[in-house]
Enzyme design. Structure first.
Site, PDB file in Angstrom:
ATOM      1  N   LYS A 147     -29.333 -35.826  21.138  1.00 21.83           N
ATOM      2  CA  LYS A 147     -30.636 -36.180  21.735  1.00 21.83           C
ATOM      3  C   LYS A 147     -30.643 -37.657  22.142  1.00 21.83           C
ATOM      4  O   LYS A 147     -31.184 -38.027  23.186  1.00 21.83           O
ATOM      5  CB  LYS A 147     -31.768 -35.863  20.754  1.00 21.83           C
ATOM      6  CG  LYS A 147     -31.873 -34.373  20.470  1.00 21.83           C
ATOM      7  CD  LYS A 147     -32.752 -34.030  19.279  1.00 21.83           C
ATOM      8  CE  LYS A 147     -32.476 -32.598  18.842  1.00 21.83           C
ATOM      9  NZ  LYS A 147     -33.023 -32.262  17.525  1.00 21.83           N
ATOM     10  N   LYS A 207     -25.557 -39.007   4.739  1.00 24.82           N
ATOM     11  CA  LYS A 207     -25.917 -39.557   6.054  1.00 24.82           C
ATOM     12  C   LYS A 207     -25.927 -41.088   6.033  1.00 24.82           C
ATOM     13  O   LYS A 207     -26.017 -41.747   7.051  1.00 24.82           O
ATOM     14  CB  LYS A 207     -27.270 -39.023   6.502  1.00 24.82           C
ATOM     15  CG  LYS A 207     -27.259 -37.505   6.741  1.00 24.82           C
ATOM     16  CD  LYS A 207     -28.605 -36.994   7.170  1.00 24.82           C
ATOM     17  CE  LYS A 207     -28.699 -35.489   7.245  1.00 24.82           C
ATOM     18  NZ  LYS A 207     -28.119 -34.899   8.460  1.00 24.82           N
ATOM     19  N   LYS A 215     -33.330 -39.144  10.838  1.00 25.37           N
ATOM     20  CA  LYS A 215     -32.764 -37.866  10.410  1.00 25.37           C
ATOM     21  C   LYS A 215     -33.223 -37.648   8.972  1.00 25.37           C
ATOM     22  O   LYS A 215     -33.859 -38.546   8.401  1.00 25.37           O
ATOM     23  CB  LYS A 215     -31.238 -37.868  10.468  1.00 25.37           C
ATOM     24  CG  LYS A 215     -30.610 -39.134   9.870  1.00 25.37           C
ATOM     25  CD  LYS A 215     -29.116 -39.140   9.990  1.00 25.37           C
ATOM     26  CE  LYS A 215     -28.603 -39.506  11.354  1.00 25.37           C
ATOM     27  NZ  LYS A 215     -27.942 -38.465  12.102  1.00 25.37           N
ATOM     28  N   ARG A 216     -32.896 -36.494   8.380  1.00 19.45           N
ATOM     29  CA  ARG A 216     -33.249 -36.306   6.980  1.00 19.45           C
ATOM     30  C   ARG A 216     -32.582 -37.378   6.115  1.00 19.45           C
ATOM     31  O   ARG A 216     -31.510 -37.887   6.464  1.00 19.45           O
ATOM     32  CB  ARG A 216     -32.793 -34.915   6.510  1.00 19.45           C
ATOM     33  CG  ARG A 216     -33.699 -33.831   6.974  1.00 19.45           C
ATOM     34  CD  ARG A 216     -35.082 -34.009   6.419  1.00 19.45           C
ATOM     35  NE  ARG A 216     -35.120 -33.805   4.999  1.00 19.45           N
ATOM     36  CZ  ARG A 216     -35.653 -32.759   4.395  1.00 19.45           C
ATOM     37  NH1 ARG A 216     -36.231 -31.808   5.101  1.00 19.45           N
ATOM     38  NH2 ARG A 216     -35.647 -32.638   3.084  1.00 19.45           N
ATOM     39  N   HIS A 239     -23.352 -23.819   8.408  1.00 22.41           N
ATOM     40  CA  HIS A 239     -23.870 -25.110   8.867  1.00 22.41           C
ATOM     41  C   HIS A 239     -23.473 -26.288   8.000  1.00 22.41           C
ATOM     42  O   HIS A 239     -23.913 -27.408   8.268  1.00 22.41           O
ATOM     43  CB  HIS A 239     -25.398 -25.092   8.909  1.00 22.41           C
ATOM     44  CG  HIS A 239     -25.956 -24.223   9.983  1.00 22.41           C
ATOM     45  ND1 HIS A 239     -26.255 -24.691  11.239  1.00 22.41           N
ATOM     46  CD2 HIS A 239     -26.261 -22.908   9.991  1.00 22.41           C
ATOM     47  CE1 HIS A 239     -26.737 -23.699  11.968  1.00 22.41           C
ATOM     48  NE2 HIS A 239     -26.747 -22.607  11.234  1.00 22.41           N
ATOM     49  N   THR A 292     -27.318 -33.039  15.518  1.00 21.67           N
ATOM     50  CA  THR A 292     -27.872 -32.729  16.836  1.00 21.67           C
ATOM     51  C   THR A 292     -28.716 -33.904  17.327  1.00 21.67           C
ATOM     52  O   THR A 292     -28.907 -34.069  18.535  1.00 21.67           O
ATOM     53  CB  THR A 292     -28.738 -31.441  16.798  1.00 21.67           C
ATOM     54  OG1 THR A 292     -29.535 -31.474  15.614  1.00 21.67           O
ATOM     55  CG2 THR A 292     -27.872 -30.206  16.794  1.00 21.67           C
TER      56      THR A 292
HETATM   57  O1  CGF Z   1     -27.413 -28.068  10.270  1.00 20.79           O
HETATM   58  C1  CGF Z   1     -27.359 -28.939   9.150  1.00 20.79           C
HETATM   59  C2  CGF Z   1     -28.658 -29.709   9.022  1.00 20.79           C
HETATM   60  N1  CGF Z   1     -28.715 -30.579   7.927  1.00 20.79           N
HETATM   61  O2  CGF Z   1     -29.761 -28.826   8.972  1.00 20.79           O
HETATM   62  N2  CGF Z   1     -27.171 -28.163   7.986  1.00 20.79           N
HETATM   63  N3  CGF Z   1     -27.542 -27.477   7.263  1.00 20.79           N
HETATM   64  N4  CGF Z   1     -27.655 -26.798   6.392  1.00 20.79           N
HETATM   65  C3  CGF Z   1     -26.149 -29.844   9.246  1.00 20.79           C
HETATM   66  O3  CGF Z   1     -26.060 -30.730   8.182  1.00 20.79           O
HETATM   67  C4  CGF Z   1     -26.081 -30.555  10.582  1.00 20.79           C
HETATM   68  O4  CGF Z   1     -24.888 -31.277  10.682  1.00 20.79           O
HETATM   69  C5  CGF Z   1     -26.152 -29.529  11.707  1.00 20.79           C
HETATM   70  O5  CGF Z   1     -26.219 -30.177  12.931  1.00 20.79           O
HETATM   71  C6  CGF Z   1     -27.362 -28.658  11.543  1.00 20.79           C
HETATM   72  C7  CGF Z   1     -27.425 -27.559  12.582  1.00 20.79           C
HETATM   73  O6  CGF Z   1     -26.224 -26.864  12.634  1.00 20.79           O
END
Ligand code: CGF
Length: 820
Positions: free
Chosen positions: A659, A553, A547-548, A359, A655
């Protein structure tokens, strides 16, 4: 359909009875929380029947099943979503109305189960929804954290973390399954004993501590198909018999240790996203849920099958990031030490059963455990990984004779560390990234050595989201409008949204569509007024970044740009400016200092700008406290602009971007992660793209050549906002408050390059893109077309599509069908 079976009067009676029996109250006397419990339990009655029916079907058909192993499941509230998927939302709403109960208010009473940080955990939740909806047998396996993601309070502009005691009043949807409890062992030593009968060495763990893993099952309801899968989350308890034994032996210390271990192990979710905590307790959590899940999985498999060598024919295990990678070694351990398989047999089964999703490429997220910690905590598991590593290195040497550099780069155990990603790739039969660009970067940069050696394992699965929660539930006005226009096929086939394209030139349709956005903006404005005490103008552009909080970011870029706009308006009060509301929502990991400084900065800028009467409310800045799944639904529905402005190459997928698109907000973003595919679907003319490409970023990172000072000293507007970080403008005269943020842009610190995330480099191009947004928004109908095109082109980004690809290319699951 469930709704056909839904008996309104019986349901109403059930709710009343629940309140009476649980709380000895009438409806009028019951609190909101009590009504929520009573309604949920009444809903669960129906769910249970279908849950049983699904289990019976699985017993009968014995389909191949996926076990989705994840440290995080960010489920969000269950009640509304369950009703939607049962296709009973409207009936239940009506029944409750007749009882004088408002379903929305009941939903608001539900704690927001936040057993996840952000994208990764929410993705797991969307995947479970899609698996059930598509009729694929699946278990989610995770941890029942007593405290989920912290609740965020903003005090004096600073983030304060408050524990989230989500289980305080009980969770009406879960079922405790004592009968499936499993013992999980930690520490001790491994004694090797030769068995002359089997002529094998037995590995016996001794002097260990153990806890009892007790599963709680939650129903995962498919949309309108009666399939109910299971999310199994594990709680930890002390093993009472052992406890007593220990007392009898006088081993008080050991008994207390076990008690404490059990208490601690599932206490909290580590609140880090894209970052690795490296804590012993985290490793214990990982082993705890993996061992329990695999033991339970084997018991289930063996009920019907006597040859574990064929496990992979009925079971596949997806490892959501490296967090569950211990599954590789634990499966080997169970197959060898418990089931009596030879190493090669066990390896054959394991490598046909486990698959891995990556991820992130962020170096700080890669899990590496110190060997001394690992071998002390999991002695047998460590031995197994050593052997996997030894054999793997032999293969690398065979394949690349003399290339010891490669061996060093690829080893699983190296420099006193166990590298979990390497273990996952070596053992996994599939390795996937989460968006096309991300997968390409994995193949050609981060995991290049592995791709060279085993290219057949690598594949891409672009993430997706469930339209059931993020449109049907979150944006009922738009959902109903879409259904009115194109029918309800989109609920289970999002590609049908493309049929909306024909309305792009229909003024009446566009007017309705705009009105819905306006109503959703009003709803968010009310929310902001209620929780932030700020009046925002629903006719202003709602420009949203939720987002986080992470440096990559680049919320920092966004707020610097706000400061720049404010300077402009102050300098040129006569200048044309379309009113804008900049909306932020973000949690920062508790120990992530710079992220927390950014939150404070956003709030300080908000304070100054929102209180400056001279700009006539042209800019408002709002930081929404405690961004979470439930308020996210309201925010997405109301957004005009979707800020997806990560440094190119850093956001694996994203993601949130999907949305927003689903809810008709064009993307203002870099060519990063899934933005690339969004633009491909919607057309570049319906998005606002800026900034360095990922190749350019990677090139600067590898070869140098970027010096932020060149920009800082040459671009007066930029220098001015950067200097405002340390001249007291936003800190009541305190020049030190934002010194670290300032330094991060212009000064190199030891290993850390100045402006590591290319904020100054991308600033001008971001400001230009923002200008283009303003221009486009002025043309109200033109904007509505762009927004509608986003909805019409979002079909690819359903998690139904993603799951179907996992099934076709990786899992090869059987379907299940449950009759009503
Ligand atoms: O997973 C992430 C998110 N921060 O949770 N990663 N991790 N670890 C990625 O940074 C996102 O870009 C991604 O969409 C998400 C789910 O795959």
């Amino acid at each position: 359909m469930y709704s056909k079976r839904f008996e309104k009067e019986a349901f109403k009676e059930e709710v009343k009875n629940n309140i009476k029996n649980l709380y000895r109250k009438t409806i009028e006397e019951a609190t909101g929380r009590q009504i929520f419990q009573a309604v949920s339990l009444a809903v669960k009655e129906t769910i249970i029947d279908y849950w049983l029916a699904t289990q019976a079907e699985m017993e009968k058909e014995d389909p191949k099943t996926v076990y989705y192993m994840s440290m995080e499941f960010l489920m969000g509230r269950a009640l509304g979503n369950n009703l939607i998927n049962m296709t009973a939302y409207k009936e239940v709403k009506e029944a409750l109305d007749e009882m004088g109960i408002d379903l929305n208010a009941v939903e608001d009473e539900e704690p927001d189960p936040a057993l996840g940080n952000g994208g990764l955990g929410r993705l797991a939740a969307c995947f479970l929804d899609s698996l059930a909806t598509l009729g694929y047998p699946a278990y989610g396996c995770g941890i029942r954290y007593r405290y989920g993601m912290f609740k965020q309070k903003i005090e004096n502009g600073y983030q304060v973390e408050v524990p989230d005691n989500w289980l305080k009043d009980g969770n009406p949807f879960e079922i405790r399954r004592d009968e499936y409890a499993k013992e999980v062992r930690f520490g001790g030593d491994v004694r090797i004993e030769y068995d002359p009968v089997t002529k094998r060495n037995n590995f016996i763990q001794e002097n260990y501590s153990s806890v009892l893993a007790v599963p709680y099952d939650m129903p995962i309801i498919g949309y309108g198909n009666h399939v109910v899968n299971t999310l199994r989350i594990w709680d930890a308890e002390a093993i009472t018999d052992f406890h007593l034994d220990a007392f009898n032996r006088g081993d008080y210390r050991h008994a207390v240790e076990q008690e404490n271990l059990a208490k601690m192990i599932v206490d909290v979710l580590y609140p880090c996203d894209d970052h690795y905590a490296g804590k012993e307790l985290r490793l214990k959590q990982q082993y705890f849920f993996i061992s329990a899940s695999l033991q339970a999985l084997l018991v289930r498999y063996k009920k019907k099958h006597d040859d574990v060598r064929k496990l992979h024919e009925k079971v596949t295990i997806q490892m959501n990031d490296t967090h569950p990678t211990l599954a590789v070694a634990e499966l080997m351990h169970l197959l060898i030490d418990q089931e009596g398989l030879e190493w090669d047999e066990a390896w054959d089964v394991t490598t046909k059963t486990v698959a891995y999703t990556n991820h992130t490429i962020m170096a700080e997220a890669l899990e590496k455990w110190p060997v001394d910690l690992f071998s002390r905590l999991l002695p047998r598991i460590y031995q197994i990984i050593q052997e996997i590593d030894r054999r793997f290195i032999e293969q690398v040497r065979f394949r690349y004779p003399g290339d010891e550099g490669r061996v060093a780069r690829m080893a699983i155990i190296r420099d006193g560390q166990v590298k979990m990603a390497h273990l996952a790739i070596v053992a996994g039969y599939s390795v996937n990234g989460v968006a096309r660009l991300h997968t390409e970067i994995l193949k050609h940069e981060e995991l290049k050595d592995f791709y060279d050696m085993m290219p057949e394992k690598f594949n891409n699965k672009t993430n997706g989201i469930t339209q059931r929660r993020f449109l049907m539930h979150g944006n009922p006005l738009l959902a109903d409008w879409v259904t009115k226009r194109i029918g309800d096929g989109w609920i289970t086939d999002l590609s049908q949204m493309s049929r909306l394209k024909k309305y792009v030139d229909d003024p009446k349709a566009l007017a309705e569509f705009r009105e819905i956005k306006y109503q959703n903006k009003l709803r968010l404005a009310e929310y902001i007024k209620k929780y932030n005490g700020i009046e925002v103008d629903p006719r202003s552009i709602f420009d949203v970044q939720v987002k986080r909080l992470h440096e990559y970011k680049r919320q920092f870029l966004n707020i610097l740009h706000v400061m720049y706009l404010y300077n402009q308006i102050k300098d040129h009060p006569e200048m044309y400016f379309y009113p804008r509301t900049f909306i932020f929502g973000a949690k920062a990991a508790a120990g992530y200092v710079r992220a927390k400084e950014t939150i404070k900065l956003i709030n300080s800028v908000a304070d100054v700008i929102n209180n400056d009467k001279s700009i006539n409310g042209k800019i408002k800045v709002v930081f929404i406290e405690d961004y979470r799944v439930s308020n996210a639904e309201i925010i997405f529905a109301a957004a005009d602009v979707s800020e997806q402005i990560s440094t190119a190459s850093k956001e694996a997928s994203g993601t949130g971007n999907m949305k927003f698109m689903l809810n008709g907000a064009p993307t203002l973003g870099t060519m990063d992660g899934a933005n690339v595919e969004i633009v491909e679907e919607v057309g570049i003319e319906n998005a606002f793209i800026f900034g360095l490409s990922s190749d350019e970023v990677i090139n600067f990172e590898n070869n140098g050549g970027y010096n932020p000072a060149d920009i800082y000293f040459n671009d007066w507007d930029i220098k001015r906002v950067v200097d405002q970080l340390i001249d007291g403008t936003y800190s009541n005269g305190d020049r030190e408050m934002y010194r670290d943020l300032y330094d991060s842009l212009v000064n190199t610190h030891g290993q850390e390059r100045a402006d590591r995330y290319f904020i100054l480099k991308d600033f001008r191009s971001y400001a230009d893109a923002q200008k283009r947004v303003e221009e486009a928004y002025k043309d109200r109908e033109g904007w509505a077309k762009k927004a509608l095109m986003n909805v019409a082109c979002c079909g690819k980004f359903s998690s139904d599509r993603t799951i179907q690809e996992y099934v076709d290319d990786i899992w090869h699951l059987d379907h299940i069908k449950v009759d009503a």
